[in-house]
Design a protein around this motif. Sequence first.
Motif, PDB file in Angstrom:
ATOM      1  N   SER A 189     -30.836  16.345 -26.448  1.00 54.60           N
ATOM      2  CA  SER A 189     -30.004  15.245 -26.946  1.00 54.60           C
ATOM      3  C   SER A 189     -30.686  14.552 -28.124  1.00 54.60           C
ATOM      4  CB  SER A 189     -29.736  14.238 -25.831  1.00 54.60           C
ATOM      5  OG  SER A 189     -29.061  14.850 -24.749  1.00 54.60           O
ATOM      6  N   GLY A 190     -29.988  13.593 -28.678  1.00 54.84           N
ATOM      7  CA  GLY A 190     -30.516  12.878 -29.825  1.00 54.84           C
ATOM      8  C   GLY A 190     -31.550  11.850 -29.443  1.00 54.84           C
ATOM      9  N   MET A 191     -31.886  11.025 -30.426  1.00 55.99           N
ATOM     10  CA  MET A 191     -32.953  10.046 -30.238  1.00 55.99           C
ATOM     11  C   MET A 191     -32.586   9.036 -29.163  1.00 55.99           C
ATOM     12  SD  MET A 191     -33.734   6.659 -31.238  1.00 55.99           S
ATOM     13  CE  MET A 191     -35.250   5.733 -31.270  1.00 55.99           C
ATOM     14  N   GLY A 192     -31.332   8.559 -29.102  1.00 55.50           N
ATOM     15  CA  GLY A 192     -30.942   7.533 -28.158  1.00 55.50           C
ATOM     16  C   GLY A 192     -31.065   7.986 -26.710  1.00 55.50           C
ATOM     17  N   SER A 193     -30.520   9.167 -26.401  1.00 54.10           N
ATOM     18  CA  SER A 193     -30.563   9.658 -25.021  1.00 54.10           C
ATOM     19  C   SER A 193     -31.986   9.976 -24.590  1.00 54.10           C
ATOM     20  CB  SER A 193     -29.678  10.898 -24.888  1.00 54.10           C
ATOM     21  OG  SER A 193     -28.330  10.596 -25.181  1.00 54.10           O
ATOM     22  N   ARG A 222     -41.437  15.557 -25.536  1.00 60.26           N
ATOM     23  CA  ARG A 222     -40.825  16.884 -25.619  1.00 60.26           C
ATOM     24  C   ARG A 222     -40.211  17.292 -24.273  1.00 60.26           C
ATOM     25  NH1 ARG A 222     -45.060  19.333 -27.052  1.00 60.26           N
ATOM     26  NH2 ARG A 222     -44.923  18.696 -29.238  1.00 60.26           N
ATOM     27  N   GLU A 223     -40.888  16.950 -23.179  1.00 56.73           N
ATOM     28  CA  GLU A 223     -40.356  17.281 -21.854  1.00 56.73           C
ATOM     29  C   GLU A 223     -39.041  16.555 -21.588  1.00 56.73           C
ATOM     30  OE1 GLU A 223     -41.613  16.891 -17.115  1.00 56.73           O
ATOM     31  OE2 GLU A 223     -42.902  16.083 -18.694  1.00 56.73           O
ATOM     32  N   HIS A 224     -38.974  15.269 -21.913  1.00 54.36           N
ATOM     33  CA  HIS A 224     -37.737  14.510 -21.695  1.00 54.36           C
ATOM     34  C   HIS A 224     -36.642  14.967 -22.654  1.00 54.36           C
ATOM     35  CE1 HIS A 224     -38.798  11.238 -18.804  1.00 54.36           C
ATOM     36  NE2 HIS A 224     -40.018  11.642 -19.115  1.00 54.36           N
ATOM     37  N   HIS A 225     -37.014  15.371 -23.851  1.00 53.88           N
ATOM     38  CA  HIS A 225     -36.025  15.867 -24.812  1.00 53.88           C
ATOM     39  C   HIS A 225     -35.378  17.148 -24.303  1.00 53.88           C
ATOM     40  CE1 HIS A 225     -34.053  16.743 -28.556  1.00 53.88           C
ATOM     41  NE2 HIS A 225     -34.783  17.830 -28.769  1.00 53.88           N
ATOM     42  N   VAL A 226     -36.162  18.034 -23.717  1.00 55.37           N
ATOM     43  CA  VAL A 226     -35.623  19.283 -23.173  1.00 55.37           C
ATOM     44  C   VAL A 226     -34.809  19.009 -21.911  1.00 55.37           C
ATOM     45  CG1 VAL A 226     -36.234  21.525 -22.193  1.00 55.37           C
ATOM     46  CG2 VAL A 226     -37.472  20.671 -24.180  1.00 55.37           C
TER      47      VAL A 226
END
Length: 250
Positions: free
Chosen positions: A48-52, A39-43
């Motif tokens: 971004s989407g799954m790839g990034s 969740r931290e990297h997603h924010v």
Amino acid sequence: MKDGFIRVGGRLRNAPVDFDVKHPIILPHKHHVTEMIIREHHVSTHHSGMGSTWTSLRQRFWIVKGGAMVKSVIRKCMFCRRRSSPGSKQIMADLPKERVTPGERPFAYVGVDYFGHFLVKQGRNGSAVAYGTVSYLRLINEDGKIHVAFLLGKARLAPIKTVSIPRLELTAAALAVKLDLFLRRELDFGEIESTKYCQETVPREKWQTGRVMETTSDKLGAVRQVTVKTSRGLLRRPIAKLCLIHRVNE
């Protein structure tokens, strides 16, 4: 094993990259700490989407069954749900009795589309963009039967200069108010309720959020309308104008 962490081995000891990239930390599948890191990297990657998100994670971590885990966390992200949730779609109703009853005379039942399409001729003083408004009269008899009739419609050409969509909608709303006042003067119906509908063009991030309090179904049990509780009160909307973000049992 280093510093109390189990890391990935490999043959990249001489590679000119950071140690975490050569030997990322192994994280378990379906663990609370793993979800928090994802969740931290997603924010941090601006949702971004799954790839990034997965690429950002692999700079330091290696998650067992990481692809499925990243997809699961992104699927639960409320911000992404608000931004990309598809709108609900109405199920087409059954054909009316008049359409399927054999033996009727041709043109015994006729429907007319009163609004559009209009052919617009572009000239020196007008553009190819137009806006319009229509008025319908909705009557409810004592026995509960509803009758809807078309009254009047107006259309106007937009100016040549570039005009934003919200400005055109505001101009169409002003035209609808003038049309409503004209009909009230010409028709002596006493007290009637006037309802106006316009298309919302605000970004998804600014849409109102609420909770569905009541649903209205048709004869076959398909939900057609819902009552939504928002910060501004109760609203009644068709499901085609709603995006489901979160279910209670999720």
